[in-house]
Design an enzyme around this catalytic site. Structure first.
Site, PDB file in Angstrom:
ATOM      1  N   HIS A 214     -25.513   9.607 -58.842  1.00  0.00           N
ATOM      2  CA  HIS A 214     -25.473  10.535 -59.965  1.00  0.00           C
ATOM      3  C   HIS A 214     -24.314  11.528 -59.898  1.00  0.00           C
ATOM      4  CE1 HIS A 214     -27.580  12.988 -56.963  1.00  0.00           C
ATOM      5  NE2 HIS A 214     -27.075  14.023 -57.597  1.00  0.00           N
TER       6      HIS A 214
HETATM    7  C1  UD1 Z   1     -27.614  18.245 -61.050  1.00  0.00           C
HETATM    8  C2  UD1 Z   1     -26.879  19.103 -60.022  1.00  0.00           C
HETATM    9  C3  UD1 Z   1     -26.614  18.270 -58.777  1.00  0.00           C
HETATM   10  C4  UD1 Z   1     -27.877  17.650 -58.234  1.00  0.00           C
HETATM   11  C5  UD1 Z   1     -28.580  16.881 -59.342  1.00  0.00           C
HETATM   12  C6  UD1 Z   1     -29.900  16.378 -58.853  1.00  0.00           C
HETATM   13  C7  UD1 Z   1     -25.303  20.789 -60.876  1.00  0.00           C
HETATM   14  C8  UD1 Z   1     -23.885  21.117 -61.076  1.00  0.00           C
HETATM   15  N1  UD1 Z   1     -25.577  19.521 -60.539  1.00  0.00           N
HETATM   16  O1  UD1 Z   1     -26.763  17.195 -61.435  1.00  0.00           O
HETATM   17  O2  UD1 Z   1     -26.079  19.128 -57.776  1.00  0.00           O
HETATM   18  O3  UD1 Z   1     -27.533  16.774 -57.195  1.00  0.00           O
HETATM   19  O4  UD1 Z   1     -28.803  17.739 -60.459  1.00  0.00           O
HETATM   20  O5  UD1 Z   1     -30.397  15.343 -59.635  1.00  0.00           O
HETATM   21  O6  UD1 Z   1     -26.140  21.639 -61.008  1.00  0.00           O
HETATM   22  N2  UD1 Z   1     -30.278  14.777 -68.184  1.00  0.00           N
HETATM   23  C9  UD1 Z   1     -31.296  14.257 -68.930  1.00  0.00           C
HETATM   24  N3  UD1 Z   1     -32.571  14.589 -68.587  1.00  0.00           N
HETATM   25  C10 UD1 Z   1     -32.877  15.440 -67.586  1.00  0.00           C
HETATM   26  C11 UD1 Z   1     -31.824  15.977 -66.839  1.00  0.00           C
HETATM   27  C12 UD1 Z   1     -30.528  15.638 -67.143  1.00  0.00           C
HETATM   28  O7  UD1 Z   1     -31.071  13.486 -69.867  1.00  0.00           O
HETATM   29  O8  UD1 Z   1     -34.066  15.704 -67.339  1.00  0.00           O
HETATM   30  C13 UD1 Z   1     -28.882  14.387 -68.526  1.00  0.00           C
HETATM   31  C14 UD1 Z   1     -28.252  15.347 -69.514  1.00  0.00           C
HETATM   32  O9  UD1 Z   1     -27.485  14.608 -70.389  1.00  0.00           O
HETATM   33  C15 UD1 Z   1     -27.321  16.187 -68.684  1.00  0.00           C
HETATM   34  C16 UD1 Z   1     -26.941  15.201 -67.571  1.00  0.00           C
HETATM   35  O10 UD1 Z   1     -28.098  14.403 -67.364  1.00  0.00           O
HETATM   36  O11 UD1 Z   1     -26.229  16.618 -69.411  1.00  0.00           O
HETATM   37  C17 UD1 Z   1     -26.584  15.891 -66.277  1.00  0.00           C
HETATM   38  O12 UD1 Z   1     -27.604  16.814 -65.921  1.00  0.00           O
HETATM   39  P1  UD1 Z   1     -27.203  18.137 -65.091  1.00  0.00           P
HETATM   40  O13 UD1 Z   1     -28.438  18.855 -64.728  1.00  0.00           O
HETATM   41  O14 UD1 Z   1     -26.164  18.901 -65.827  1.00  0.00           O
HETATM   42  O15 UD1 Z   1     -26.495  17.559 -63.823  1.00  0.00           O
HETATM   43  P2  UD1 Z   1     -26.986  16.444 -62.798  1.00  0.00           P
HETATM   44  O16 UD1 Z   1     -26.016  15.337 -62.813  1.00  0.00           O
HETATM   45  O17 UD1 Z   1     -28.411  16.131 -63.022  1.00  0.00           O
HETATM   46  N1  UDP Z   2     -35.856  11.136 -55.987  1.00  0.00           N
HETATM   47  C1  UDP Z   2     -37.035  10.820 -56.650  1.00  0.00           C
HETATM   48  N2  UDP Z   2     -36.995   9.838 -57.603  1.00  0.00           N
HETATM   49  C2  UDP Z   2     -35.866   9.163 -57.910  1.00  0.00           C
HETATM   50  C3  UDP Z   2     -34.666   9.487 -57.220  1.00  0.00           C
HETATM   51  C4  UDP Z   2     -34.692  10.492 -56.271  1.00  0.00           C
HETATM   52  O1  UDP Z   2     -38.091  11.398 -56.381  1.00  0.00           O
HETATM   53  O2  UDP Z   2     -35.903   8.286 -58.797  1.00  0.00           O
HETATM   54  C5  UDP Z   2     -35.886  12.212 -54.976  1.00  0.00           C
HETATM   55  C6  UDP Z   2     -35.370  11.808 -53.620  1.00  0.00           C
HETATM   56  O3  UDP Z   2     -36.392  11.205 -52.861  1.00  0.00           O
HETATM   57  C7  UDP Z   2     -34.902  13.148 -53.050  1.00  0.00           C
HETATM   58  C8  UDP Z   2     -34.413  13.876 -54.272  1.00  0.00           C
HETATM   59  O4  UDP Z   2     -35.013  13.235 -55.404  1.00  0.00           O
HETATM   60  O5  UDP Z   2     -35.977  13.854 -52.490  1.00  0.00           O
HETATM   61  C9  UDP Z   2     -32.922  13.784 -54.354  1.00  0.00           C
HETATM   62  O6  UDP Z   2     -32.521  14.249 -55.584  1.00  0.00           O
HETATM   63  P1  UDP Z   2     -31.145  13.826 -56.267  1.00  0.00           P
HETATM   64  O7  UDP Z   2     -30.643  12.574 -55.672  1.00  0.00           O
HETATM   65  O8  UDP Z   2     -31.365  13.875 -57.736  1.00  0.00           O
HETATM   66  O9  UDP Z   2     -30.200  15.076 -55.922  1.00  0.00           O
HETATM   67  P2  UDP Z   2     -29.392  15.547 -54.632  1.00  0.00           P
HETATM   68  O10 UDP Z   2     -30.262  15.462 -53.447  1.00  0.00           O
HETATM   69  O11 UDP Z   2     -28.163  14.708 -54.542  1.00  0.00           O
HETATM   70  O12 UDP Z   2     -29.018  16.952 -54.975  1.00  0.00           O
END
Ligand code: UD1
Ligand code: UDP
Length: 376
Positions: A214
């Site tokens: 991601h």
């Molecule tokens: C965010 C965090 C990242 C973390 C990740 C965990 C920042 C800068 N990034 O990244 O550090 O590792 O979360 O998963 O804060 N979206 C949906 N539904 C949701 C959530 C997101 O559709 O429930 C889509 C939206 O289009 C959004 C995009 O995902 O614009 C990115 O979501 P965002 O929270 O901005 O960043 P992540 O890539 O999720």
């Molecule tokens: N995770 C989850 N379901 C998924 C993918 C990840 O529960 O489909 C959990 C995973 O086990 C871990 C956390 O989400 O505990 C990691 O989150 P993510 O990879 O979104 O973010 P990051 O750790 O890189 O910030």
């Protein structure tokens, strides 16, 4: 009674917060009152509410609805709404996790309102400031009064930046720094016992690799995204391995945007690729425990691979979790097909050991104890 305001907003933060909320409920309910704020950063049911339900997290006292999608708007909206909550709730301290935009907004709100900031998962560094999380974590650490580091490396990183354990009462000028182990390890141990095999059966998974991705550096760069899809299909074909892929919403959108119809169909319907919606935490543990190897750019998933003694191929050019690479059980492959193949073969062929590097699974208790001692 201490009133602690906990801010969460992104998937890994719901999971991390579950460990502290559990410790408060079990051992500190007469000393700590927790008020939970959900920033609204993640909002889909399978990215948010599933974790509150499954992990026994208290229902948030405040939930924000965000309009903006971009980093600045997202951070500004959370900051703005937080200020009102802080003025009403008047907490003794403010607790944030990790390095997301939610974390940074929390750090700024606490700092500007002179509320002691507690940072859990402090001191991690990728030394890559193009990564949004790196700025978020540096700024958050520098606003914090109490910093809880998951590793010794994290304590060292803070020291290098002048953030050292102070002998004085904790404040942003005289912070306290503790090495406490990783609260994600607490959760992996605790929720392991609730794991079922349903997700494996439903997706016909045996003899598979677990893949998550991601990071914007992979999803938002079309050539990298396409290379990753291509190299995974080749690896799967070569070794006749299924690839289990719970897909993050950012990644789903990126695949639909950056791949043409033919490329998308080739990847999503590849005979070895099993694309699935994001799964619950216990399903994720089931996937991690039963896979042959993990391929990921996620911070949390890298570590969980280690907790469940699985080798890990890291689709990044660096990692904050250097210990697992130094231990020889994880390899940084970035988007090099050659490195992916060589590391896959190497990690499969050698014997791997996974000494306990991330604490004893009781980090949350330690953190609560220190909060009670340090925050008055
Ligand atoms: C965010 C965090 C990242 C973390 C990740 C965990 C920042 C800068 N990034 O990244 O550090 O590792 O979360 O998963 O804060 N979206 C949906 N539904 C949701 C959530 C997101 O559709 O429930 C889509 C939206 O289009 C959004 C995009 O995902 O614009 C990115 O979501 P965002 O929270 O901005 O960043 P992540 O890539 O999720
Ligand atoms: N995770 C989850 N379901 C998924 C993918 C990840 O529960 O489909 C959990 C995973 O086990 C871990 C956390 O989400 O505990 C990691 O989150 P993510 O990879 O979104 O973010 P990051 O750790 O890189 O910030």
């Amino acid at each position: 009674m201490l009133k602690i305001l906990t801010l969460v907003g992104a998937r890994p933060q719901f999971i991390k917060a579950a460990a502290i909320s559990r410790a408060i409920k079990n051992s500190f309910s007469d000393k700590i009152e927790e008020v939970i704020v959900h920033s609204g950063q993640h909002y889909d049911a399978n990215m948010s509410s599933v974790f509150f339900e499954e992990l026994g997290l208290p229902v948030p006292n405040h939930i924000f609805k965000l309009q903006a999608q971009g980093h600045s708007g997202q951070t500004a909206e959370i900051l703005n709404q937080l200020e009102k909550v802080l003025l009403n709730e008047k907490p003794n301290a403010f607790l944030v996790y990790g390095d997301t935009n939610t974390t940074l907004a929390g750090a700024l709100a606490a700092s500007k309102n002179h509320i002691p900031l507690i940072h859990v998962e402090a001191g991690l560094r990728s030394f890559n400031k193009t990564m949004p999380e790196e700025i978020n974590r540096i700024l958050t650490d520098h606003c914090s009064s109490l910093l809880f580091c998951p590793t010794k490396t994290a304590v060292h990183n803070l020291k290098v930046e002048g953030i050292d354990h102070s002998a004085e009462k904790c404040s942003a000028n005289t912070p306290k720094v503790y090495s406490c182990g990783d609260i994600m390890y607490d959760n992996s141990l605790y929720f392991s016992k609730y794991v079922k095999a349903d997700v494996l059966n439903k997706n016909s998974l045996e003899n598979y690799l677990l893949f998550t991705m991601h990071r914007p550096s992979n999803t938002d760069e079309p050539h990298r995204l396409k290379s990753i899809c291509r190299m995974l299909m080749c690896l799967a074909d070569k070794h006749q391995k299924t690839i289990a892929f719970p897909v993050h919403p950012r990644t789903k959108k990126a695949l639909l945007t950056h791949l043409n119809v033919k490329e998308l169909d080739a990847f999503m319907h590849h005979r070895f690729v099993r694309v699935m919606e994001p799964v619950s935490f216990t399903d994720m543990i089931a996937l991690e425990k039963n896979c042959e190897m993990v391929i990921t750019d996620s911070g949390g998933v890298q570590k969980e691979a280690y907790f469940f003694e699985k080798p890990c191929l890291i689709l990044r050019s660096e990692t904050e979790w250097v210990e697992i690479v130094e231990q020889g059980v994880a390899a940084i492959v970035d988007v090099s097909e050659d490195k992916l193949n060589r590391s896959y073969d190497l990690l499969r062929s050698k014997s791997l050991t996974f000494p306990k590097l991330f604490g004893d699974g009781r980090s949350a208790e330690f953190i609560c104890k220190k909060i009670v001692e340090e925050i008055q």
